[in-house]
Write an enzyme that holds these catalytic residues in place. Sequence first.
Site: not given
Length: 335
Positions: A140, A153, A157
């Site tokens: 991402s 999150y 990542k």
Amino acid sequence: MKQGKVVVVTGASGGVGRATARAFAERGARVALLARGREGLAAAADEVRRAGGEALVVSVDMADPKAVDDAAQQVVDAYGHIDVWVNNAFSGIFAPFTEISADEFRRVTEVTYLGYVSGTRAALRHMLPRDRGTIVQVGSALAYRGIPLQSAYCGAKHAIQGFNESLRCELLHSGSGVRTTMVQMPGLNTPQFDWVLNRMPGKARPVAPVYQPEVAARAIVHAASHARRREYWVGGSTVATLIANAVVPGVLDRYLARTNFEAQQEAGEHGGPGNLWAPVDGPHGRDFGAHGRFDEEAVARSPQDWLSRNRGRVFVAAAVGGLGAAVTAGLRRRG
């Protein structure tokens, strides 16, 4: 009849994983579908078969390393080997960091980061002896740029990014034929925004612009066949975010602080525990498919993604065009 590649897709019951499984199936792949939710997995398997591929359903929680190893062995027992492993499964929480418990933060990390580590380890166990295979890490823009309300999150990542870079260097050092690459994604129209645990006042949504999951799937399929590149950026918003973060990170901090609380939510009721601890498409749930509720605004094409996948041809065309212009100008001067 030549058999297709053996592809493992984690998080295959919905969203990007679902679209990716279907995209590989359209190319005749034998696709192992890994996820927790029964309803979503069953529907994904039907889509794979209708698209022309073979489907193997394996129910697994990616936070359980032993279960992931067992899942990989099931794939090898069924198909003999693994050609491509796509790490995609994740979970998340939309909330300020101070409103996330230690257990919740740990769970997101175990699924979203350590799940990739376990998936990669399981894939390598079968790929390294054959000296071939590709691991695609679905990333991402948030692998480089943290945003408010998604600290768990974003942390996961970022960790995947560092882990994958280290692994890639080790594989290059050993001269291995196994490849690993990462695909950095923009905001996508997937069911995750109705799945994740949400403590914001409004309903969770992706930051615009929003892309359809098929855009992500095309990039993943391409990356699996062109894994010498260390990573791919998908969507103009991803490119803009990563460049801005590299050039003016402090300015971006202030911009995100001012805009991204509102940009990640919209009016509407939300509730329930999300899918942090149990799948929402379990025995008493339903299949959510690949798309979320943003079809009206989501775009199905990304010119930037096409340029990224075809940059070699673009550079050659530009060089040939420049050479042609130079020759033409020279002839005119001589004339």
